[in-house]
Design a protein around this motif. Structure first.
Motif, short mmCIF file in Angstrom:
data_model
loop_
_atom_site.label_atom_id
_atom_site.label_comp_id
_atom_site.label_asym_id
_atom_site.label_seq_id
_atom_site.Cartn_x
_atom_site.Cartn_y
_atom_site.Cartn_z
N SER A 270 0.79 -1.23 0.00
CA SER A 270 0.00 0.00 0.00
C SER A 270 0.82 1.28 0.00
O SER A 270 0.31 2.33 -0.41
N PHE A 271 2.08 1.23 0.45
CA PHE A 271 2.82 2.49 0.58
C PHE A 271 3.02 3.21 -0.74
O PHE A 271 3.10 4.46 -0.75
N PRO A 272 3.10 2.53 -1.93
CA PRO A 272 3.26 3.30 -3.17
C PRO A 272 2.10 4.24 -3.45
O PRO A 272 2.30 5.35 -3.99
N PHE A 273 0.87 3.83 -3.09
CA PHE A 273 -0.27 4.72 -3.29
C PHE A 273 -0.14 5.97 -2.43
O PHE A 273 -0.37 7.09 -2.89
N MET A 274 0.25 5.79 -1.16
CA MET A 274 0.47 6.93 -0.29
C MET A 274 1.62 7.79 -0.80
O MET A 274 1.54 9.04 -0.78
N MET A 275 2.67 7.17 -1.29
CA MET A 275 3.83 7.90 -1.78
C MET A 275 3.48 8.79 -2.96
O MET A 275 3.81 9.98 -2.98
N ILE A 276 2.82 8.23 -3.96
CA ILE A 276 2.51 8.99 -5.16
C ILE A 276 1.49 10.09 -4.87
O ILE A 276 1.53 11.18 -5.45
N SER A 277 0.56 9.84 -3.93
CA SER A 277 -0.43 10.86 -3.57
C SER A 277 0.23 12.01 -2.82
O SER A 277 -0.02 13.18 -3.11
N CYS A 278 1.09 11.68 -1.85
CA CYS A 278 1.79 12.72 -1.10
C CYS A 278 2.76 13.48 -1.99
O CYS A 278 2.94 14.70 -1.83
N LEU A 279 3.39 12.79 -2.93
CA LEU A 279 4.32 13.46 -3.84
C LEU A 279 3.59 14.48 -4.71
O LEU A 279 4.11 15.58 -4.95
N ALA A 280 2.40 14.11 -5.17
CA ALA A 280 1.61 15.07 -5.94
C ALA A 280 1.23 16.28 -5.09
O ALA A 280 1.25 17.42 -5.56
N GLY A 281 0.91 16.03 -3.81
CA GLY A 281 0.59 17.14 -2.92
C GLY A 281 1.79 18.02 -2.63
O GLY A 281 1.68 19.26 -2.58
N LEU A 282 2.96 17.42 -2.45
CA LEU A 282 4.17 18.20 -2.18
C LEU A 282 4.53 19.11 -3.35
O LEU A 282 4.99 20.24 -3.15
N GLN A 283 4.33 18.64 -4.55
CA GLN A 283 4.68 19.44 -5.72
C GLN A 283 3.73 20.61 -5.95
O GLN A 283 4.04 21.51 -6.72
N SER A 284 2.58 20.58 -5.28
CA SER A 284 1.62 21.68 -5.42
C SER A 284 1.79 22.75 -4.35
O SER A 284 1.10 23.77 -4.39
N ILE A 285 2.68 22.53 -3.38
CA ILE A 285 2.89 23.51 -2.31
C ILE A 285 3.74 24.67 -2.84
O ILE A 285 4.76 24.46 -3.51
N ASP A 286 3.32 25.86 -2.54
CA ASP A 286 4.05 27.06 -2.96
C ASP A 286 5.40 27.13 -2.22
O ASP A 286 5.44 27.16 -0.99
#
Length: 291
Positions: free
Chosen positions: A168-184
């Motif tokens: 399951s960790f890859p799903f969390m990883m890719i979701s959090c990575l997408a969120g991190l890239q959207s942070i100003d």
């Protein structure tokens, strides 16, 4: 354009959606209604049975195996969500930096999520399921005694949770990575100018900015973990001594092994109610935080 033509254009999207809506109702709504009706009867796979009302539901909470499966389902979902989120977030923070081979690792770390469950779980069972397995062979080579990963109750619980986290960790990883890239990034620059360190920036900027994604990921992972059938079934089938028997596997056994469709359907409906309640509480808490 006359009123008739305008109304026709307004109804046009509805006409396009009707076939899909019909399929959704046929695939999802009909089985749900059928399961609900089965849970209110005392039928089997052969006979429909008679209407008994909520007797099956009341009987559930007097059954020790149901209480145990409910407890294990909660433990399994909790550790799966927390473990996969911590690992996934840590890897996402690392892969969000400009490190060598970042593109390769982003793809390679998705393998546990991409590989079909039957392939990955059978491979894990081959490595862990016997004293002659790969892991035990390595432990013996190091001078340790072999461990009965799937035959000992405590080790079996630990093993199924660990493999679920691995899947399951890859799903969390890719979701959090997408969120991190959207942070100003200017937020981090301002915090650095004010003297904030990396840990302070992570706690006061990164985590709050990821809260929306985190809530959605937690809800989805809780549902998937609570309803996980293939991981546990392919590893232990709920054993040893029903130690890893979650609510979905117990419902399956009552329905198809014990031929008690009413009780099995009632268990499935209870699982649905629990998950809907948890999802509602998560989303309501998020809405209050945003307000």
């Amino acid at each position: 354009m006359g009123p008739t033509t305008k109304r026709r254009f307004e109804l046009l999207p509805v006409y396009y959606l009707l076939p899909s809506l019909f399929l959704v109702l046929l695939i999802n709504f009909y089985p749900f209604v059928s399961g609900l009706l089965y849970s209110l009867s005392d039928g089997s796979l052969i006979q429909q049975g008679t209407f008994v009302g909520i007797v099956n539901y009341l009987r559930l909470f007097t059954m020790p195996d149901f209480i145990h499966s409910l407890y294990f389902s909660a433990i399994f979902a909790f550790f799966s969500v927390i473990g996969s989120y911590v690992i996934g977030l840590g890897l996402a923070v690392l892969l969000n930096k400009d490190i060598p081979g970042r593109g390769f690792f982003r793809v390679a770390l998705l393998v546990p999520w991409i590989v079909p469950s039957i392939v990955s779980i059978i491979s894990w069972r081959w490595m862990l399921g016997a004293q002659e397995g790969l892991v035990n062979t390595f432990l013996v080579w190091l001078g340790f005694k072999p461990i009965l990963f799937l035959a000992n109750e405590q080790w079996a619980i630990f093993t199924v949770c660990l493999i679920k986290i691995w899947r399951s960790f890859p799903f969390m990883m890719i979701s959090c990575l997408a969120g991190l890239q959207s942070i100003d990034q200017s937020l981090y620059e301002s915090a650095s100018m004010d003297g904030a360190g990396r840990w302070q920036s992570f706690v006061h900027i990164t985590l709050p900015q990821l809260k929306s994604i985190t809530v959605v990921c937690w809800i989805l992972m809780t549902i998937w973990s609570f309803n996980d059938f293939d991981t546990i079934w392919l590893l232990t089938q709920g054993g040893p001594a029903n130690a890893t028997e979650n609510l979905i596997i117990l419902a399956y056994k009552y329905t198809f092994t014990k031929n008690d469709v009413g009780t099995g359907s009632a268990m499935a409906i209870v699982a649905l109610i629990i998950l809907m309640t948890l999802a509602t509480l998560f989303l309501r808490n998020q809405n209050k935080s945003q307000d």
